[in-house]
Design a protein around this motif. Structure first.
Motif, PDB file in Angstrom:
ATOM      1  N   THR A 143       0.821  -1.175   0.000  1.00  0.00           N
ATOM      2  CA  THR A 143       0.000   0.000   0.000  1.00  0.00           C
ATOM      3  C   THR A 143       0.866   1.239   0.000  1.00  0.00           C
ATOM      4  OG1 THR A 143       0.251   0.024   2.267  1.00  0.00           O
ATOM      5  CG2 THR A 143      -1.901  -0.457   1.432  1.00  0.00           C
ATOM      6  N   THR A 180      -8.909   2.853   4.991  1.00  0.00           N
ATOM      7  CA  THR A 180      -7.641   3.428   4.558  1.00  0.00           C
ATOM      8  C   THR A 180      -7.665   4.917   4.873  1.00  0.00           C
ATOM      9  OG1 THR A 180      -7.357   1.822   2.770  1.00  0.00           O
ATOM     10  CG2 THR A 180      -6.136   3.880   2.588  1.00  0.00           C
ATOM     11  N   PRO A 240      -6.240   0.658  -1.740  1.00  0.00           N
ATOM     12  CA  PRO A 240      -6.749  -0.666  -2.074  1.00  0.00           C
ATOM     13  C   PRO A 240      -8.255  -0.648  -2.299  1.00  0.00           C
ATOM     14  CG  PRO A 240      -5.985  -0.568   0.226  1.00  0.00           C
ATOM     15  CD  PRO A 240      -5.594   0.703  -0.423  1.00  0.00           C
ATOM     16  N   THR A 247      -2.159  -5.987   1.264  1.00  0.00           N
ATOM     17  CA  THR A 247      -1.258  -4.845   1.431  1.00  0.00           C
ATOM     18  C   THR A 247       0.016  -5.300   2.119  1.00  0.00           C
ATOM     19  OG1 THR A 247      -2.031  -4.151   3.618  1.00  0.00           O
ATOM     20  CG2 THR A 247      -3.277  -3.344   1.714  1.00  0.00           C
ATOM     21  N   ASN A 277      -0.063  -2.434  -2.599  1.00  0.00           N
ATOM     22  CA  ASN A 277      -1.348  -3.108  -2.386  1.00  0.00           C
ATOM     23  C   ASN A 277      -1.842  -3.684  -3.697  1.00  0.00           C
ATOM     24  OD1 ASN A 277      -3.406  -1.253  -3.712  1.00  0.00           O
ATOM     25  ND2 ASN A 277      -2.499   0.197  -2.252  1.00  0.00           N
TER      26      ASN A 277
END
Length: 697
Positions: free
Chosen positions: A35, A92, A115, A574, A588
């Motif tokens: 990620t 996130t 992601p 990730t 990710n």
């Protein structure tokens, strides 16, 4: 398969070799080793113990914009503060430093590497945000928890809600993947994006961020962006204010490979304007021009340390500019939206917990066709801490009023009310369980119940296991429901009227995840499935029988219907690794299987594989650099598969002093080009140079 073009060093302008197999494998290898650092999610290591023991030093580090600074607390998943690792959802966080690293024109630029995120679009490069393959209209956008909604006023190719907040005024962006209607009601079918603005400061502080960028291919397309933030006390400990503003301008980018050749219609004749002049390919907007200007004033009155009364007023002007030729029709985009909003709210801290009451109004006017939309929301919620229970209860009432000549009576309106409750139970030190539900009462389709359950378990240090099921729904729009609505469609060859018998679209979302988090590295994996039913579509054209004929124009009429079921399932993974404070690698990957269950076919415009990666470097304290890439896999355009492509960016920033910094870089290093005629969802701008400055006090 259709090609993606890369224009590197070629004697012919805008021409180049196809994205070769070598480039694909090189790109994939780079991405797999990386990620993004800006996308802090469950795979992001927590701050070290020393930082945790000294919160003042940790806050100071945040002000210094250390790229390894965490943003561990989120509020969108439960309306209460949660550590991002243990929050009962897939979340996130995009930090303020992430937003400063590279140019951010709107929300899509800010989160496209997170992601589960992919971008969709309409004509001329307008983009929408898809979460886990869901249509962009199923993504609920919030600003400080308040709904942003211009969908009724601008119902075709609407990207006006994603460019509102100047980056200098943003504290962070929280992206929650999965149905969240148990808290937020309609539109939260696919997920929620909450833009959290900077809090009002206890002492005077401010900042200004300026960025410019220009494509190295095509014609025009230069872009200038500025954002400002100013906050401080007017009366110490009693009254304070915050002022934010953004002024963004982009020229229409003309990226045609054959700019001097005329556009030909279906008969092979040149397309002409009303004045008789011929339209060339170089006149058409590959990406339309846009202006986004906005300002906001916020006042906080704190009569006591436990009570805060907030008043806000915001105003925005947005427009889109550029010539187009789509589906055999020529036109000149001139979309304009004027937006005003006001907020009045109260937050209280009590012995038993917290409370919030607020009302807000949002008024929109489409400057070209005279449409107006008014949204009014009144809401209240309270959170009580009762032993092992964290209980949140709340309610809201919403009214939408639309004035438009597309309705025979001149407009339409709808109202709905809702109550919701949620309990977070700390069953033991290592296990928490969330149970929640919401009951909506909609004027047209009555009661709708959306429950949610989620468990978070940490059997050992560093390991967090999550599993949950959530439900979502999306109410039909005013145009879809009202028989008074008549919208011209099919490029002027048919009309669409509303259908009062529509049911809301519904979804059930399942997910299971595992997260391993260490001091310098982390891994996570999530498996998800989303079952959708009652999808609304408007079948029309060949083979579809119209429901009638418009007596005024003679056009055949069609209606929206609940026609489809769909299933979207996949995997998100990730990884991140930090080597001291000098190097950080992050990546990710999302695998998505999307299926129309009614027709047993793959859903279009949803890439099966998406891979994002980033390398962050801090060779010296004041210098930061990054290289990042994105691989977007094959996807369907209609019934045809279009080829995968990759994008790479690089940039650096340097802090000349504590209060002044500069940055520069290159976007789309490989000059990867996508074309509408080759089936891509939207245009990727060619290689682009950018530079910027940031000042703070």
């Amino acid at each position: 398969m259709r090609a993606v073009h890369r224009d590197d060093v070629s004697p012919r302008p805008f021409r180049g070799p196809r994205l070769s197999v070598t480039w694909k494998w090189v790109g994939s290898a780079l991405l797999l080793t990386m990620t993004p650092a800006w996308a802090q999610d469950a795979a992001t290591p927590p701050p070290d113990s020393a930082a945790a023991e000294h919160p003042a030093e940790q806050a100071e580090a945040a002000l210094e914009d250390n790229i390894f600074q965490m943003a561990p607390v989120v509020v969108t998943a439960t309306r209460t503060e949660q550590d991002v690792t243990s929050a009962p959802a897939s979340v996130t966080v995009v930090t303020q430093e992430d937003l400063k690293r590279a140019p951010v024109g709107d929300l899509t630029d800010a989160i496209r590497l997170a992601p589960g995120i992919s971008l969709t679009a309409g004509s001329q490069g307008r983009r929408g945000i898809s979460i886990r393959g869901m249509d962009s209209s199923y993504t609920l956008i919030l600003v400080d928890g308040k709904r942003v909604n211009s969908l009724e006023a601008v119902f075709r190719h609407n990207d006006f809600d994603i460019g509102l907040i100047p980056t200098e005024g943003i504290e962070r962006i929280e992206v929650v993947r999965g149905a969240m209607s148990s808290l937020y009601g309609s539109e939260a079918l696919g997920g929620v994006i909450n833009i959290i603005t900077k809090p009002i400061a206890p002492k005077w502080t401010g900042g200004i961020d300026l960025k410019a960028q220009t494509p190295t291919v095509g014609a025009n397309g230069e872009e200038l962006r500025s954002s400002v933030f100013l906050s401080g006390p007017l009366i110490e400990d009693t009254l304070s204010m915050k002022l934010t503003g953004g002024f963004n301008h982009r020229q229409a980018w003309n990226g045609a490979r054959n700019p001097g050749s005329p556009v030909l219609n279906a008969d092979g004749a040149p397309v002409t304007r009303e004045d008789g002049s011929v339209v060339n390919h170089g006149d058409l907007a590959t990406l339309e021009g846009r202006n986004d200007h906005n300002g906001r004033l916020s006042l906080n009155w704190t009569p006591t340390a436990q009570q805060t009364i907030t008043a806000e007023y915001g105003r925005a002007y947005q427009n889109r500019i550029g010539e187009y030729y789509i589906g055999g029709s020529y036109g000149d985009a001139d979309a304009v939206v004027h937006r005003n909003d006001a907020v009045l709210g109260h937050k209280g801290k009590w012995d038993w917990g917290n409370s919030e009451v607020r009302g807000y109004w949002e008024g929109l006017e489409s400057g070209v066709d005279g449409l107006t939309q008014d949204n009014i929301v009144a809401e209240a919620n309270a959170t009580a801490y009762l032993g092992i229970n964290t209980l949140t209860v709340g309610g809201e009432a919403r009214w939408i009023d639309l004035k438009s000549d597309e309705f025979t009576s001149g407009g339409a309106s709808v109202h709905q009310q809702a109550l919701y409750a949620q309990d977070e139970l700390a069953l033991m030190d290592k296990l928490t369980l969330l149970l929640g539900a919401r009951l909506d009462n909609h004027e047209n389709f009555g009661l709708h119940f959306t429950p949610r359950a989620y468990a978070v378990y940490s059997p050992i240090n560093h390991l967090t296991l999550k599993a949950g099921v959530g439900t979502g729904f999306k109410a039909p729009t005013l145009r879809q429901m009202s028989t008074e609505s008549l919208v011209t469609s099919c490029r002027g060859r048919c009309g669409i009227i509303g259908n009062p018998d529509l049911d809301p679209e519904k979804s059930t979302n399942f997910e299971v995840s595992a997260n391993w988090t260490m001091t310098s590295w982390a891994l996570s994996a999530t498996v998800f499935q989303n079952n959708i039913r009652n999808l609304i579509d408007t079948p029309r054209g060949t083979g579809v029988e119209p429901v009638g004929t418009d007596p005024g124009t003679g056009l055949p009429l069609y209606v929206p219907r609940n026609v489809n079921r769909a299933r979207l399932r996949g995997v998100e993974a990730t990884a991140s690794k930090a080597f001291g404070n000098v190097v950080r690698l992050s990546a990710n990957y999302t695998f998505l299987e999307s299926r129309d269950l009614e027709n047993d076919v793959q859903l279009a415009y949803r890439p099966k594989h998406t891979l994002n990666g980033q390398i962050d470097l801090t060779p010296v304290d004041k210098l930061k650099a990054f290289v990042r890439g994105q691989y977007i896999g094959t996807q369907l355009s209609g019934t045809e598969e279009v080829e995968a492509y990759a994008l790479f960016d690089a940039g650096a920033s340097y802090d000349i002093s504590k209060n002044f910094g500069v940055n520069a870089g290159v976007l789309n290093l490989a000059n990867t080009r996508t074309e509408d005629e080759e089936g891509y969802v939207f245009q990727e701008r060619g290689r682009t140079l950018y530079a910027g400055v940031n000042a703070r006090f």
